[in-house]
Design an enzyme around this catalytic site. Structure first.
Site, PDB file in Angstrom:
ATOM      1  CD  GLU A  50     -31.721  32.062  65.329  1.00  0.00           C
ATOM      2  OE1 GLU A  50     -30.951  31.287  65.951  1.00  0.00           O
ATOM      3  OE2 GLU A  50     -32.412  31.695  64.360  1.00  0.00           O
ATOM      4  CD  GLU A  86     -32.548  31.699  70.109  1.00  0.00           C
ATOM      5  OE1 GLU A  86     -31.635  30.912  70.417  1.00  0.00           O
ATOM      6  OE2 GLU A  86     -33.197  31.619  69.049  1.00  0.00           O
ATOM      7  NE  ARG A 140     -30.904  23.191  63.678  1.00  0.00           N
ATOM      8  CZ  ARG A 140     -31.596  24.329  63.698  1.00  0.00           C
ATOM      9  NH1 ARG A 140     -31.023  25.407  64.193  1.00  0.00           N
ATOM     10  NH2 ARG A 140     -32.814  24.405  63.241  1.00  0.00           N
ATOM     11  CD  GLU A 160     -28.113  30.730  71.879  1.00  0.00           C
ATOM     12  OE1 GLU A 160     -28.716  29.812  71.309  1.00  0.00           O
ATOM     13  OE2 GLU A 160     -26.898  30.678  72.159  1.00  0.00           O
ATOM     14  CD  GLU A 196     -28.721  29.719  61.797  1.00  0.00           C
ATOM     15  OE1 GLU A 196     -28.879  29.830  63.016  1.00  0.00           O
ATOM     16  OE2 GLU A 196     -29.044  28.691  61.163  1.00  0.00           O
ATOM     17  CD  GLU A 215     -31.170  28.198  72.988  1.00  0.00           C
ATOM     18  OE1 GLU A 215     -30.642  27.118  73.266  1.00  0.00           O
ATOM     19  OE2 GLU A 215     -31.619  28.442  71.865  1.00  0.00           O
ATOM     20  CG  HIS A 256     -26.875  30.981  65.716  1.00  0.00           C
ATOM     21  ND1 HIS A 256     -27.648  29.897  66.064  1.00  0.00           N
ATOM     22  CD2 HIS A 256     -25.663  30.760  66.281  1.00  0.00           C
ATOM     23  CE1 HIS A 256     -26.945  29.061  66.801  1.00  0.00           C
ATOM     24  NE2 HIS A 256     -25.736  29.565  66.948  1.00  0.00           N
ATOM     25  CG  ASP A 260     -14.096  65.041  76.314  1.00  0.00           C
ATOM     26  OD1 ASP A 260     -13.450  64.654  75.319  1.00  0.00           O
ATOM     27  OD2 ASP A 260     -13.604  65.148  77.449  1.00  0.00           O
ATOM     28  NE  ARG A 300     -25.223  26.712  63.472  1.00  0.00           N
ATOM     29  CZ  ARG A 300     -26.298  26.583  64.259  1.00  0.00           C
ATOM     30  NH1 ARG A 300     -27.441  27.145  63.919  1.00  0.00           N
ATOM     31  NH2 ARG A 300     -26.222  25.893  65.387  1.00  0.00           N
TER      32      ARG A 300
END
Length: 441
Positions: A130, A193, A313, A132, A330, A186, A242, A52, A332
């Site tokens: 990645e 992570e 970054r 976290e 990447e 981290e 990320h 259902d 982020r």
């Protein structure tokens, strides 16, 4: 019954599996499952198992609620944290409706549909996230935001008291077929992570769901709560997801060109251009809650400026230094509250739009964007991601490429969720307001 199904049924028997969980995902990204005795496995692998769907968020109305779960044979795995006497196994499942039609509200189907579009162009989309998360204490069985440890980046015990939890998570995931690349503490206290090897986007999205499910279950064994909330505490880093993405063609990485500047092919640049063009709309899916936007602020490592870079970054998209088959972009901004199927589908749809229309990105921004003034950012034409769920949802509704990729059923459900979340938050009186105004006014 096919030979492959017969072989799998023999394996289930040899593994002494007594119960099987048919796992699927609702639109907000919550794992759902129906448990069946192992004796029903053949039916699930061939005809499917009816359930259902009317109470699953974003699925169906009550008058059309009967839905079918079809187990994906390739996703079979034993749940290692469950009792080893009378083992429990798991299949990821696809959702079907009457007439044996794939259900358009099934996030896994949405991703498969965009992957099929990429395949027509000769591409496979690989992703590597990645994730976290925080480990918090439970008090009287309820989650808190009490830290388990005061460790910081790459700390070990005794600073990292949760090392045993992380170790068991890694061992459990490895036994389920994950290739773990790294696990570590981290930046924030009690934050962790675990990274695993990339794969095609559907397999990776399945693994993200398994990762979150396993992490929560194992943490609970230790009397802890694993939280994938984007920003559980003010004043410290939030949790991100990320996501490294790349396109492959004929088994080779399509992002690498040894003769091009920085080793990046035109396909890589077009993909980045597409992601940047659609970034504001993708945010609605990659950052799906009110809380997500508490993370996307300057100063806490989370990206909020729409730019790309091969070095720093602070940009939304970073191209790591590795080249050859490891060339990738990447992205982020996503956080681990997102539905990975829908997030990867939107990333791929945006990237393919870039490839189809040869959308070149602007010049890379190699300065630390957080250190630039508003005037400097304006001069460099660096825009910001949306600052709220309501704002990002409006960008999604105006983005035809992403709306087409998601389909009307998913978009309508996301609209309902955004409206309900925004109204509920708007009507709530927050503790911050009481602290700020009660004694003064």
């Amino acid at each position: 019954m096919s030979a492959d199904v017969a072989k799998l049924l023999k394996k289930i028997e040899a593994d002494n599996v007594k119960f099987i969980r048919l796992q699927f995902t609702d639109v907000p990204g919550m794992p759902k499952n129906a448990a069946i005795p192992a004796a029903q496995a053949e039916k699930s692998l061939t005809e499917g198992t009816w359930f259902d769907g009317s109470s699953i968020e974003g699925f169906t109305r009550i008058e059309e609620s009967d839905m079918l779960l079809k187990a994906d044979p390739a996703s079979y795995t034993i749940l290692p944290w469950r009792p080893q006497e009378g083992k429990v196994a798991r299949f990821m499942s696809d959702v079907y409706t009457y007439g044996n039609k794939p259900f358009e509200g099934d996030p896994r189907y949405v991703l498969k549909k965009v992957m099929a579009e990429a395949a027509k162009m000769g591409y496979t989309f690989n992703t590597g996230p990645e994730l976290e998360f925080f480990l918090f204490n439970l008090v009287d069985g309820k989650p808190t935001t009490q830290f388990v440890d005061q460790g910081c980046y790459f700390d070990l015990a005794p600073q990292d008291r949760a090392e045993d939890v992380r170790r068991e998570i890694v061992l459990s995931l490895a036994s389920m077929g994950f290739e773990i690349e790294m696990s570590h503490h981290e930046v924030a206290a009690s934050q962790h992570e675990i990274d695993f090897k990339y794969a095609d986007a559907v397999t990776t999205a399945d693994r993200v769901m398994t990762f979150k499910f396993a992490t929560k279950a194992i943490a609970l064994k230790y009397g802890l709560h694993a939280s994938f909330m984007a920003k559980p505490l003010a004043g410290i880093n939030g949790s991100g997801m990320h996501t490294h993405g790349s396109l492959a063609k004929n088994g080779k990485n399509a992002f690498f060109d040894a003769n091009a500047p920085d080793g990046l092919s035109d396909v890589a640049l077009y993909y980045i251009g597409g992601l940047l063009k659609h970034a504001k709309a993708i945010t609605r899916v990659a950052n799906p809650t009110i809380n997500s936007y508490k993370r996307l602020v300057p100063g806490y490592e989370a990206p909020c400026y729409i730019s790309w870079s091969t070095t720093n970054r602070s940009a939304l998209i970073r191209v790591p230094a590795a080249r050859g088959n490891s060339t990738r972009a990447e992205f982020r901004s996503p956080d681990p509250m997102c539905n990975p199927y829908l997030t990867f589908a939107c990333m791929l749809a945006a990237g393919l739009d870039g490839v189809k229309n040869k959308i070149m990105p602007p010049d890379a921004t190699n300065a630390n964007i957080y250190h630039l003034s508003a005037k400097e950012r304006k001069k460099m034409k660096i825009d910001m991601l949306p600052g709220s769920l309501a704002e990002s949802h409006q960008y999604l509704l105006k983005d035809q490429v992403l709306c087409d990729a998601l389909g009307p059923h998913i978009v309508e459900t996301l609209s309902t969720i955004a409206e309900a979340e925004t109204d509920a938050f708007r009507l709530a009186v927050h503790p911050w307001e009481l602290d700020r105004y009660l004694a003064t006014y």
